[in-house]
Structures are given as C-alpha cells and as structure tokens.
Design a protein around this motif. Structure first.
Motif, PDB file in Angstrom:
ATOM      1  N   GLU A  89      -9.413  18.655  -0.166  1.00 26.12           N
ATOM      2  CA  GLU A  89     -10.636  18.221  -0.839  1.00 26.12           C
ATOM      3  C   GLU A  89     -11.692  19.283  -0.579  1.00 26.12           C
ATOM      4  O   GLU A  89     -11.942  19.651   0.573  1.00 26.12           O
ATOM      5  CB  GLU A  89     -11.078  16.869  -0.287  1.00 26.12           C
ATOM      6  N   ILE A  91     -15.464  20.365  -0.696  1.00 26.21           N
ATOM      7  CA  ILE A  91     -16.792  19.753  -0.752  1.00 26.21           C
ATOM      8  C   ILE A  91     -17.868  20.834  -0.765  1.00 26.21           C
ATOM      9  O   ILE A  91     -17.823  21.777   0.037  1.00 26.21           O
ATOM     10  CB  ILE A  91     -16.973  18.753   0.411  1.00 26.21           C
ATOM     11  N   ARG A  93     -22.033  21.536  -0.759  1.00 21.77           N
ATOM     12  CA  ARG A  93     -23.256  20.845  -0.348  1.00 21.77           C
ATOM     13  C   ARG A  93     -24.494  21.710  -0.586  1.00 21.77           C
ATOM     14  O   ARG A  93     -24.508  22.880  -0.185  1.00 21.77           O
ATOM     15  CB  ARG A  93     -23.222  20.535   1.155  1.00 21.77           C
ATOM     16  N   GLY A  98     -24.496  12.730   4.765  1.00 26.92           N
ATOM     17  CA  GLY A  98     -23.161  12.229   5.084  1.00 26.92           C
ATOM     18  C   GLY A  98     -22.551  12.836   6.326  1.00 26.92           C
ATOM     19  O   GLY A  98     -23.208  12.975   7.368  1.00 26.92           O
ATOM     20  N   SER A  99     -21.272  13.218   6.207  1.00 21.66           N
ATOM     21  CA  SER A  99     -20.516  13.668   7.383  1.00 21.66           C
ATOM     22  C   SER A  99     -21.075  14.969   7.963  1.00 21.66           C
ATOM     23  O   SER A  99     -20.880  15.244   9.152  1.00 21.66           O
ATOM     24  CB  SER A  99     -19.032  13.833   7.047  1.00 21.66           C
ATOM     25  N   ASP A 129      -8.336  12.305   6.625  1.00 25.42           N
ATOM     26  CA  ASP A 129      -8.979  13.425   5.903  1.00 25.42           C
ATOM     27  C   ASP A 129      -9.754  14.369   6.832  1.00 25.42           C
ATOM     28  O   ASP A 129     -10.962  14.569   6.651  1.00 25.42           O
ATOM     29  CB  ASP A 129      -9.963  12.899   4.835  1.00 25.42           C
ATOM     30  N   ASP A 171     -24.449  16.722  -2.843  1.00 24.42           N
ATOM     31  CA  ASP A 171     -23.118  17.249  -2.502  1.00 24.42           C
ATOM     32  C   ASP A 171     -22.094  16.633  -3.441  1.00 24.42           C
ATOM     33  O   ASP A 171     -22.399  15.681  -4.170  1.00 24.42           O
ATOM     34  CB  ASP A 171     -22.761  16.977  -1.030  1.00 24.42           C
ATOM     35  N   LYS A 173     -17.465  16.327  -4.207  1.00 19.97           N
ATOM     36  CA  LYS A 173     -16.083  16.632  -3.818  1.00 19.97           C
ATOM     37  C   LYS A 173     -15.289  17.055  -5.045  1.00 19.97           C
ATOM     38  O   LYS A 173     -15.392  16.427  -6.108  1.00 19.97           O
ATOM     39  CB  LYS A 173     -15.461  15.379  -3.220  1.00 19.97           C
ATOM     40  N   SER A 194     -18.021  10.519  -6.585  1.00 18.56           N
ATOM     41  CA  SER A 194     -17.613  11.639  -5.718  1.00 18.56           C
ATOM     42  C   SER A 194     -18.724  12.672  -5.561  1.00 18.56           C
ATOM     43  O   SER A 194     -18.456  13.823  -5.219  1.00 18.56           O
ATOM     44  CB  SER A 194     -16.351  12.292  -6.285  1.00 18.56           C
ATOM     45  N   MET A 195     -19.951  12.267  -5.853  1.00 20.51           N
ATOM     46  CA  MET A 195     -21.089  13.177  -5.627  1.00 20.51           C
ATOM     47  C   MET A 195     -22.322  12.376  -5.209  1.00 20.51           C
ATOM     48  O   MET A 195     -22.413  11.186  -5.521  1.00 20.51           O
ATOM     49  CB  MET A 195     -21.400  13.988  -6.888  1.00 20.51           C
ATOM     50  N   ARG A 196     -23.208  13.009  -4.489  1.00 22.03           N
ATOM     51  CA  ARG A 196     -24.471  12.341  -4.158  1.00 22.03           C
ATOM     52  C   ARG A 196     -25.546  12.848  -5.118  1.00 22.03           C
ATOM     53  O   ARG A 196     -25.717  14.065  -5.259  1.00 22.03           O
ATOM     54  CB  ARG A 196     -24.899  12.628  -2.712  1.00 22.03           C
ATOM     55  N   ARG A 212     -21.626   1.876  -0.506  1.00 21.59           N
ATOM     56  CA  ARG A 212     -21.307   2.029   0.927  1.00 21.59           C
ATOM     57  C   ARG A 212     -22.320   1.289   1.794  1.00 21.59           C
ATOM     58  O   ARG A 212     -21.974   0.686   2.793  1.00 21.59           O
ATOM     59  CB  ARG A 212     -21.366   3.516   1.312  1.00 21.59           C
TER      60      ARG A 212
HETATM   61  P1  TYD Z   1     -19.118  13.585   3.154  1.00 24.98           P
HETATM   62  O1  TYD Z   1     -20.547  13.664   3.520  1.00 24.98           O
HETATM   63  O2  TYD Z   1     -18.205  14.620   3.748  1.00 24.98           O
HETATM   64  O3  TYD Z   1     -18.489  12.201   3.568  1.00 24.98           O
HETATM   65  P2  TYD Z   1     -19.117  10.730   3.434  1.00 24.98           P
HETATM   66  O4  TYD Z   1     -19.334  10.538   1.958  1.00 24.98           O
HETATM   67  O5  TYD Z   1     -18.029   9.872   4.002  1.00 24.98           O
HETATM   68  O6  TYD Z   1     -20.372  10.710   4.217  1.00 24.98           O
HETATM   69  O7  TYD Z   1     -18.990  13.623   1.570  1.00 24.98           O
HETATM   70  C1  TYD Z   1     -19.540  14.672   0.832  1.00 24.98           C
HETATM   71  C2  TYD Z   1     -19.410  14.371  -0.642  1.00 24.98           C
HETATM   72  O8  TYD Z   1     -18.064  14.305  -1.043  1.00 24.98           O
HETATM   73  C3  TYD Z   1     -20.020  13.033  -1.045  1.00 24.98           C
HETATM   74  O9  TYD Z   1     -20.688  13.197  -2.290  1.00 24.98           O
HETATM   75  C4  TYD Z   1     -18.858  12.109  -1.225  1.00 24.98           C
HETATM   76  C5  TYD Z   1     -17.739  13.039  -1.587  1.00 24.98           C
HETATM   77  N1  TYD Z   1     -16.451  12.601  -1.036  1.00 24.98           N
HETATM   78  C6  TYD Z   1     -15.507  12.016  -1.869  1.00 24.98           C
HETATM   79  O10 TYD Z   1     -15.734  11.858  -3.075  1.00 24.98           O
HETATM   80  N2  TYD Z   1     -14.306  11.619  -1.336  1.00 24.98           N
HETATM   81  C7  TYD Z   1     -14.004  11.792  -0.024  1.00 24.98           C
HETATM   82  O11 TYD Z   1     -12.883  11.421   0.410  1.00 24.98           O
HETATM   83  C8  TYD Z   1     -14.986  12.407   0.837  1.00 24.98           C
HETATM   84  C9  TYD Z   1     -14.708  12.607   2.302  1.00 24.98           C
HETATM   85  C10 TYD Z   1     -16.182  12.784   0.286  1.00 24.98           C
END
Ligand code: TYD
Length: 233
Positions: A89, A91, A93, A98-99, A129, A171, A173, A194-196, A212
């Motif tokens: 995956e 990512i 940013r 997030g993480s 992951d 951010d 993915k 899959s994006m913020r 979430r």
């Molecule tokens: P991240 O900050 O790493 O994890 P989390 O969303 O658990 O805090 O995520 C960064 C970006 O990637 C966010 O926009 C969500 C997306 N993402 C996914 O779509 N699928 C995934 O499995 C992960 C880990 C992130």
C-alpha cells in the motif's frame, strides 16, 4: 450479477468478464475500519465511492497516468484492466495525520509536510499492514521507485483538483498492479474511503474518519465531494 465471482474484498467484489484481460469491480454498500473490526452497511455508499473513483481515474488518465479503469457499466460497478496487484500500500501525505502522528514523535496533526512524503505498508491484514522500508520493498522483489514516482504524480493532480474545490488533500492510499505485459497501472479505488479530505479553513472532515470516529454520515459527506467534483472538475 451473473458473472463468476473471483474475489471478495472488504468493500469491493471482483467478477470475471469472460475476457482474460478485464474484470468487473463492484463497490458494495459497506464500510469497514480498524482491520474490519468496525463495519456498517450504508445505503448508497458503493455508488458514491464508485462514481468518485471513476471520475478521478478519468482525470488521472487525461493527465497521462495509467490506471486500471476502463468503463462504468453501472453506477456501482467499474470495468477494469485485470492486474496482478503489488502487495504494497503506497501512502502519500501532504499534511500530518493518522498513523504518521501516532507512530512518530514531535509531529502535530495538521502540520504541513513540504515536500510531500511517500510511505509503503505491507498489504496483509493478517500481519497488521506493517510499515515497510524501501529496502524491504526491494527484498520483496518490488521496485519502490516507480511506485513513488507515480504516487507523487497522482498527488500533484489530485491536490490541484481538491484545492480548486476548497479541500486539503491530507493523505491517501494507492495500490498498483502489473498487467500481462509487465506494465504498471494504478489500481484499486480513489475515494474518500482511502483519502483524508479536510475543508480548507474549518478542517471539517469529508472522509472515512467520520465513520472511524463516529462523527457524521459518510454517504452525505461523500455525496458532497461528488457534487463538487462534478461541478468543478
Ligand atoms: P494512515 O494515517 O497510515 O492510517 P489510519 O488511517 O489508520 O490512521 O492512513 C493514511 C491514509 O491512507 C488515510 O487517508 C487512509 C488511507 N488508508 C487506507 O485507505 N487503507 C489502509 O489500509 C490504510 C492503512 C490507510
């Protein structure tokens, strides 16, 4: 759908088309978080994610980025190139969240990352992951360079688009795959799942963080993004 099911993902199902080079991807009315521990089935969610993804894939194709997207035979199903998915995956940013904030020190949520950063995570729920290094990606037999290059190109295109709509692309993915000729394509989905996306100024969330953190209705938020994209993109 009468087509044979090939794979059942967390929120999408893959179907055979009878053509060895193409698959159908159906976006389900389903949302998950925390490795599937949190689940809901919101009405209309598959359709809105599919339509946003199709629109963004079309934009990226027009900008010369190779994507798996081919056509939209129905509102929640896309026809795509059949690929072998790279189990990484990617990512990208632009703003800390997030993480990244959770697993580092001294970074504040909302802090601008200039230049943007690209990270790699193993696509394996059973292993949680984990974050990969570029060396580990290479040891897996995958060259991280084209993944990084493509991710930054996608970022450039999407940032311009969302800035125009008044949103910060915090951010996102990406997943990639190879076709039978060994060519790399952008795969999977491109939606607020899959994006913020934060509204500029207020930082109001329009993405899966609403689910979430139980802070609002994702389908309403995603529909707002789709309407804006259709008006301005
Ligand atoms: P991240 O900050 O790493 O994890 P989390 O969303 O658990 O805090 O995520 C960064 C970006 O990637 C966010 O926009 C969500 C997306 N993402 C996914 O779509 N699928 C995934 O499995 C992960 C880990 C992130």
């Amino acid at each position: 759908m009468n087509n044979q099911e090939l794979m059942h993902g967390k929120v999408k199902t893959l179907y055979d088309t009878g053509d060895a080079e193409k698959v159908l991807i159906k976006y389900e009315d389903k949302v998950t978080a925390f490795d599937g521990k949190m689940v809901d089935y919101p009405d209309g969610k598959g359709k809105v994610c599919c339509l946003i993804s199709a629109l963004l894939f079309e934009k990226l194709s027009a900008a010369g980025i190779r994507t798996h997207y081919l056509d939209l035979p129905s509102l929640n199903t896309m026809l795509c190139r059949r690929l072998t998915i790279v189990p990484v995956e990617v990512i990208c940013r632009n703003i800390a969240a997030g993480s990244l904030v959770k697993n580092t020190d001294g970074l504040k949520e909302g802090q601008l990352l200039q230049p943007p950063i690209v990270e790699f995570f193993l696509k394996d729920d059973a292993k949680g992951d984990p974050l990969l290094t570029e060396d580990r990606v290479r040891l897996m037999g995958v060259d991280p360079e084209p993944l990084k290059e493509q991710a930054l190109m996608v970022n450039g295109q999407l940032q311009v688009l969302f800035t125009l709509l008044g949103f910060d692309l915090v951010d996102f993915k990406l997943e990639f795959g190879y076709d039978g000729h060994g060519d790399l394509y952008l795969a999977d989905e491109l939606s607020p799942d899959s994006m913020r996306l934060w509204k500029k100024g207020t930082q109001e969330r329009f993405d899966k963080d609403l689910f979430r953190k139980d802070e609002g209705d994702i389908v309403t938020a995603y529909k707002h993004i789709l309407t804006q994209l259709r008006q301005f993109a």
